[in-house]
Design a protein around this motif. Structure first.
Motif, mmCIF file in Angstrom:
data_model
loop_
_atom_site.group_PDB
_atom_site.id
_atom_site.type_symbol
_atom_site.label_atom_id
_atom_site.label_comp_id
_atom_site.label_asym_id
_atom_site.label_seq_id
_atom_site.Cartn_x
_atom_site.Cartn_y
_atom_site.Cartn_z
ATOM 1 N N PRO A 1 66.935 30.112 30.012
ATOM 2 C CA PRO A 1 66.222 29.142 30.855
ATOM 3 C C PRO A 1 66.149 29.640 32.292
ATOM 4 N N GLY A 2 64.959 29.534 32.858
ATOM 5 C CA GLY A 2 64.727 30.032 34.214
ATOM 6 C C GLY A 2 64.013 31.359 34.248
ATOM 7 N N GLN A 3 63.962 32.070 33.118
ATOM 8 C CA GLN A 3 63.196 33.306 33.066
ATOM 9 C C GLN A 3 61.707 32.975 32.934
ATOM 10 N N PHE A 4 60.869 34.002 33.045
ATOM 11 C CA PHE A 4 59.429 33.761 33.008
ATOM 12 C C PHE A 4 58.720 34.864 32.242
ATOM 13 N N ALA A 5 57.417 34.671 32.046
ATOM 14 C CA ALA A 5 56.574 35.656 31.372
ATOM 15 C C ALA A 5 55.408 36.016 32.282
ATOM 16 N N GLN A 6 54.897 37.224 32.110
ATOM 17 C CA GLN A 6 53.668 37.639 32.773
ATOM 18 C C GLN A 6 52.563 37.602 31.715
ATOM 19 N N LEU A 7 51.599 36.713 31.889
ATOM 20 C CA LEU A 7 50.569 36.487 30.895
ATOM 21 C C LEU A 7 49.252 37.130 31.328
ATOM 22 N N LYS A 8 48.639 37.851 30.415
ATOM 23 C CA LYS A 8 47.374 38.523 30.713
ATOM 24 C C LYS A 8 46.219 37.546 30.568
ATOM 25 N N VAL A 9 45.324 37.560 31.548
ATOM 26 C CA VAL A 9 44.151 36.686 31.537
ATOM 27 C C VAL A 9 42.948 37.510 31.092
ATOM 28 N N GLU A 10 42.357 37.121 29.984
ATOM 29 C CA GLU A 10 41.197 37.835 29.447
ATOM 30 C C GLU A 10 39.894 37.196 29.926
ATOM 31 N N GLY A 11 38.876 38.035 30.123
ATOM 32 C CA GLY A 11 37.536 37.540 30.390
ATOM 33 C C GLY A 11 37.284 37.022 31.778
ATOM 34 N N SER A 12 38.130 37.371 32.751
ATOM 35 C CA SER A 12 37.938 36.897 34.122
ATOM 36 C C SER A 12 37.477 38.043 35.013
#
Length: 259
Positions: free
Chosen positions: A37-48
């Motif tokens: 808890p407290g960790q995070f993810a880097q999410l890729k944004v497609e189509g922008s």
């Protein structure tokens, strides 16, 4: 903790209100990696055409029974709007888990207060769940501008009592979280905070006056999530550090805040 780049399949995307969406996803191959808890993810944004970097999103919850990770997304820019607009069955490219999470105090220490404001409530659901499963006593204090900005209260109540403040008084006590009567009525062994900077500084100041151990999850602007780009640097007692790598969670005594 080892980091992974994995493709997730979205199992559900639920709009919670006009600002927030709940995303549930599971890996296309293999089990979920261990996450704190407290960790995070880097999410890729497609189509922008305007969003070239991954977006840092807190790990909201880990549903071990269904092998899912949840993200609470606030749609504020093109990148987060596209994430919030994804559909079940879509593929989401994620790097996780990243950063340093919250400390989970011993249940013997006594009740712990989890304070969240805005989208800062996101990491507190999983934190409260982990505390509760280990026999701890999480108490949630959640703040928002108005009642319609508050989401998932029933989920939080599964793990502990929930107290609320709204700036307009439309739900709970009127005012800010630091003005809630709970802070005068109950003593806590530990405080965990995530939300807007002024709110976190105000809660940290309260914790210092009361002599209560306190951790905050900083929301500095992040780009790489790996400590390479240096855009999320914070001045601490240990020098300048990258929040994405050395945090995002810090003990307030590590930070050079002028409180």
């Amino acid at each position: 903790m080892k980091k992974y780049q994995i493709n997730l399949t979205l199992t559900q995307v639920e709009p919670l209100n006009e600002r927030y969406a709940l995303i549930k996803a599971r890996p296309q191959e293999g089990p979920l990696p261990e996450m704190a808890p407290g960790q995070f993810a880097q999410l890729k944004v497609e189509g922008s055409n305007t969003t070239f970097l991954r977006r840092p999103i807190s790990i909201h919850f880990v549903d071990e029974e269904h092998g899912e990770v949840w993200f609470l997304v606030q749609a504020v820019g093109d990148g987060t709007r596209r994430l919030a607009g994804m559909k079940a069955g879509d593929t989401l490219d994620a790097v996780l888990p990243l950063g340093r999470g919250f400390t989970i105090p011993s249940p013997a220490d006594g009740p712990c207060l989890l304070v969240g404001g805005g989208v800062g409530i996101a990491p507190l659901l999983y934190l409260g769940a982990c505390m509760s499963r280990r026999g701890g006593q999480p108490v949630f204090l959640l703040g928002a501008r108005k009642a319609t900005d508050l989401v998932e209260l029933s989920l939080f109540r599964q793990y502990g009592p929930v107290y609320v403040t709204t700036e307009d008084g439309s739900m709970g006590e009127k005012g800010f979280v630091t003005q809630h009567s709970l802070l005068q009525e109950q003593r806590f062994a530990h405080i965990s905070v995530c939300g807007p900077g002024p709110m976190m500084k105000a809660v940290a100041a309260y914790a210092r006056r009361q002599g209560i151990a306190c951790e905050v999850s900083l929301e500095n602007m992040m780009a790489c999530g790996l400590g390479a780009c240096l855009c999320c640097v914070e001045d601490t007692e240990h020098g300048h550090v990258c929040v994405c790598k050395e945090g995002p969670v810090f003990n307030i005594n590590e930070l050079k805040w002028q409180i």
